[in-house]
Design a protein around this motif. Sequence first.
Motif, short mmCIF file in Angstrom:
data_model
loop_
_atom_site.label_atom_id
_atom_site.label_comp_id
_atom_site.label_asym_id
_atom_site.label_seq_id
_atom_site.Cartn_x
_atom_site.Cartn_y
_atom_site.Cartn_z
N ALA A 277 19.60 -31.60 -43.41
CA ALA A 277 19.53 -32.88 -42.71
C ALA A 277 19.18 -34.01 -43.66
O ALA A 277 19.77 -35.10 -43.61
N LEU A 278 18.24 -33.76 -44.57
CA LEU A 278 17.86 -34.79 -45.54
C LEU A 278 19.01 -35.09 -46.50
O LEU A 278 19.24 -36.26 -46.86
N ALA A 279 19.71 -34.04 -46.91
CA ALA A 279 20.79 -34.22 -47.89
C ALA A 279 21.89 -35.13 -47.35
O ALA A 279 22.61 -35.77 -48.13
N ARG A 280 22.02 -35.20 -46.03
CA ARG A 280 23.08 -36.04 -45.44
C ARG A 280 22.73 -37.52 -45.46
O ARG A 280 23.61 -38.36 -45.28
N PRO B 4 10.93 -42.91 -40.53
CA PRO B 4 11.17 -44.34 -40.76
C PRO B 4 11.80 -44.60 -42.13
O PRO B 4 12.12 -43.67 -42.87
N GLU B 5 11.95 -45.86 -42.48
CA GLU B 5 12.40 -46.25 -43.81
C GLU B 5 11.49 -45.62 -44.87
O GLU B 5 10.30 -45.45 -44.63
N PRO B 6 12.00 -45.20 -45.99
CA PRO B 6 13.37 -45.43 -46.48
C PRO B 6 14.39 -44.39 -46.02
O PRO B 6 15.51 -44.38 -46.52
N PHE B 7 14.01 -43.51 -45.07
CA PHE B 7 14.95 -42.48 -44.60
C PHE B 7 15.74 -42.98 -43.40
O PHE B 7 16.96 -42.88 -43.36
N ASP B 8 15.03 -43.48 -42.41
CA ASP B 8 15.67 -44.09 -41.25
C ASP B 8 16.69 -43.17 -40.60
O ASP B 8 17.86 -43.50 -40.46
N PHE B 9 16.22 -41.98 -40.19
CA PHE B 9 17.09 -41.08 -39.45
C PHE B 9 16.25 -40.22 -38.53
O PHE B 9 15.02 -40.16 -38.63
N THR B 10 16.91 -39.56 -37.59
CA THR B 10 16.22 -38.72 -36.62
C THR B 10 16.48 -37.25 -36.94
O THR B 10 17.64 -36.83 -37.06
N LEU B 11 15.41 -36.50 -37.05
CA LEU B 11 15.50 -35.07 -37.35
C LEU B 11 15.51 -34.29 -36.05
O LEU B 11 14.56 -34.39 -35.24
N GLU B 12 16.55 -33.52 -35.83
CA GLU B 12 16.61 -32.67 -34.64
C GLU B 12 15.83 -31.37 -34.89
O GLU B 12 15.95 -30.77 -35.96
N THR B 13 15.04 -30.96 -33.91
CA THR B 13 14.21 -29.76 -34.07
C THR B 13 14.57 -28.65 -33.09
O THR B 13 13.90 -27.63 -33.03
N LYS B 14 15.64 -28.84 -32.32
CA LYS B 14 15.95 -27.86 -31.28
C LYS B 14 16.32 -26.50 -31.84
O LYS B 14 16.23 -25.51 -31.13
N GLU B 15 16.76 -26.45 -33.11
CA GLU B 15 17.14 -25.16 -33.70
C GLU B 15 16.03 -24.55 -34.56
O GLU B 15 16.24 -23.58 -35.26
N PHE B 16 14.84 -25.15 -34.51
CA PHE B 16 13.70 -24.60 -35.25
C PHE B 16 13.21 -23.32 -34.59
O PHE B 16 12.63 -22.48 -35.23
#
Length: 218
Positions: free
Chosen positions: A84-87, A206-218
Amino acid sequence: MTRAITELSGVVSTVCDEIDTGGDRAMTAAPVLPRSTWDELVQVWQNLDLPNNGWRAEIIEESIVMTPPPGYGHNVIADRVHRALARVIPENWGIFQTAAVEIPLRSNLFIPDLVVIPMDALPSDDDPVPVPAGRALLAVEITSKSNANRDRNEKLWGYAHGGVPLFLLIDRFAKDEPSVTLYSGPSDGRYRFQHKVPFGEPIALPEPFDFTLETKEF
């Protein structure tokens, strides 16, 4: 199972097989080594003969703690977060699973399960030199049964003291239910803000990433 080693007067000795962080005790006091003594302890850490490459050695409040490789449940979560981070991160940032970050002020050297560090902040050679924790943009820890309290206490405290702006704690063994907590805004050795969600709900970075991490597959 973890093993802790202390370095005293140049002698390395095993002191315990399991680490109990002591809950609130770990959040209120920690030793502070002189810089010269800290450098000596780091040298001991650098020259450890670990059983294999899967083991990790960290310095936690003056003790060198060795931890065996985690299980597949832990590794699957690490893989999903890494992907997810790599994207979303730029090419001049790296995502590492074996990079050491140091907090000499609190006699800590951690190897996060995942850590995001700008490439230009990395050491210029192949020696196992730790990176100052404040150069990391994000540290991620995924709890295991044997070290969950350490991630919740010493590492939470240490990353805040080291100035890591974002600390993501993925707690598979939380008391009530598995959860993900994002800590942010380090100040005076503590994080001012935290946002917690149970496994299955998304969590926004939040910034500097500014994306939502999905956890449903954890």
